[in-house]
Scaffold this motif. Sequence first.
Motif, PDB file in Angstrom:
ATOM      1  N   ILE A 183    -102.034 -31.543  -4.959  1.00  0.00           N
ATOM      2  CA  ILE A 183    -100.761 -31.665  -4.245  1.00  0.00           C
ATOM      3  C   ILE A 183    -100.004 -32.908  -4.720  1.00  0.00           C
ATOM      4  CG2 ILE A 183     -99.714 -32.121  -1.982  1.00  0.00           C
ATOM      5  CD1 ILE A 183    -101.828 -30.240  -0.794  1.00  0.00           C
ATOM      6  N   GLY A 184    -100.734 -34.015  -4.912  1.00  0.00           N
ATOM      7  CA  GLY A 184    -100.107 -35.246  -5.410  1.00  0.00           C
ATOM      8  C   GLY A 184     -99.513 -35.044  -6.805  1.00  0.00           C
ATOM      9  N   PHE A 185    -100.263 -34.379  -7.672  1.00  0.00           N
ATOM     10  CA  PHE A 185     -99.775 -34.112  -9.025  1.00  0.00           C
ATOM     11  C   PHE A 185     -98.537 -33.215  -8.974  1.00  0.00           C
ATOM     12  CE2 PHE A 185     -99.753 -31.525 -12.908  1.00  0.00           C
ATOM     13  CZ  PHE A 185     -99.629 -32.538 -13.848  1.00  0.00           C
ATOM     14  N   TRP A 186     -98.615 -32.152  -8.159  1.00  0.00           N
ATOM     15  CA  TRP A 186     -97.479 -31.248  -8.005  1.00  0.00           C
ATOM     16  C   TRP A 186     -96.263 -32.002  -7.462  1.00  0.00           C
ATOM     17  CZ3 TRP A 186     -95.173 -29.874  -3.266  1.00  0.00           C
ATOM     18  CH2 TRP A 186     -94.157 -28.932  -3.378  1.00  0.00           C
TER      19      TRP A 186
ATOM     20  N   CYS B   7     -95.543 -35.295  -7.615  1.00  0.00           N
ATOM     21  CA  CYS B   7     -95.003 -36.223  -8.628  1.00  0.00           C
ATOM     22  C   CYS B   7     -94.240 -35.468  -9.708  1.00  0.00           C
ATOM     23  CB  CYS B   7     -96.125 -37.043  -9.259  1.00  0.00           C
ATOM     24  SG  CYS B   7     -96.847 -38.254  -8.133  1.00  0.00           S
ATOM     25  N   ASN B   8     -94.841 -34.386 -10.170  1.00  0.00           N
ATOM     26  CA  ASN B   8     -94.208 -33.586 -11.211  1.00  0.00           C
ATOM     27  C   ASN B   8     -92.888 -32.987 -10.708  1.00  0.00           C
ATOM     28  OD1 ASN B   8     -94.042 -32.422 -13.761  1.00  0.00           O
ATOM     29  ND2 ASN B   8     -95.015 -30.531 -13.063  1.00  0.00           N
ATOM     30  N   GLY B   9     -92.904 -32.463  -9.500  1.00  0.00           N
ATOM     31  CA  GLY B   9     -91.689 -31.878  -8.919  1.00  0.00           C
ATOM     32  C   GLY B   9     -90.608 -32.920  -8.701  1.00  0.00           C
ATOM     33  N   TYR B  10     -90.982 -34.092  -8.193  1.00  0.00           N
ATOM     34  CA  TYR B  10     -90.013 -35.170  -7.967  1.00  0.00           C
ATOM     35  C   TYR B  10     -89.398 -35.617  -9.290  1.00  0.00           C
ATOM     36  CZ  TYR B  10     -88.003 -39.665  -6.824  1.00  0.00           C
ATOM     37  OH  TYR B  10     -87.129 -40.724  -6.689  1.00  0.00           O
ATOM     38  N   ASN B  11     -90.244 -35.823 -10.294  1.00  0.00           N
ATOM     39  CA  ASN B  11     -89.739 -36.240 -11.604  1.00  0.00           C
ATOM     40  C   ASN B  11     -88.811 -35.181 -12.201  1.00  0.00           C
ATOM     41  OD1 ASN B  11     -91.052 -38.682 -11.508  1.00  0.00           O
ATOM     42  ND2 ASN B  11     -92.853 -37.946 -12.605  1.00  0.00           N
TER      43      ASN B  11
END
Length: 197
Positions: free
Chosen positions: A18-21, A23-27
């Motif tokens: 969820i954290g990776f998703w 961060c990736n989504g925010y970026n």
Amino acid sequence: MSTSKIVLIVIAALFVVIGFWGCNGYNGLVSADQGLQKVWSNVETNYQRRTDLYNSIIKTIEGSANFEKSTLKEVLEARANATKVQVNINDAASLEAYQKAQSALQGSFSRLMAVAENYPDLKTTAAFRDFQTQIEGTENRINVARQDYNAVIERYNNRVKRFPGNILAGMFGFGAKPYYKADAGTEKTPDIEFNIK
């Protein structure tokens, strides 16, 4: 390995995913927003080019003796109004005000060019001929820049509105942005009458 350790590992792995998703989504949203800012800058750059061309031909026209000063004054006022409008691409009202100011400038300048047709000495100057060629190319550039802007807006708005991106967009304050719209009334077919006798 005990059941509680397996549950903790699964929960930890879930948080990592969820954290990776997130961060990736925010970026991705930040990158899309920055791309949008760049494309809007291209639109403004092309409008600035047109304003610069208008300024140079206005100086040429001002130098022409006996030119109709009221028409020239109207263009100067429209130019001043067009440069006052500050656009916030997050705000549809400011974008609409910008469009109206640019349309008013273009309209007053079209009237100025129609009046200029009655001045043969002006029409034969190299500056006037160069202007006519350059302004046509600039108007084409403006049209392409507006189309590019709307294409980027579409991709950005899809990213912000579609699930699950809409969750992140809402959490981080990314909202849909307005499209650049056609001027009011341009959707109607113009009435053309020829009064030839």
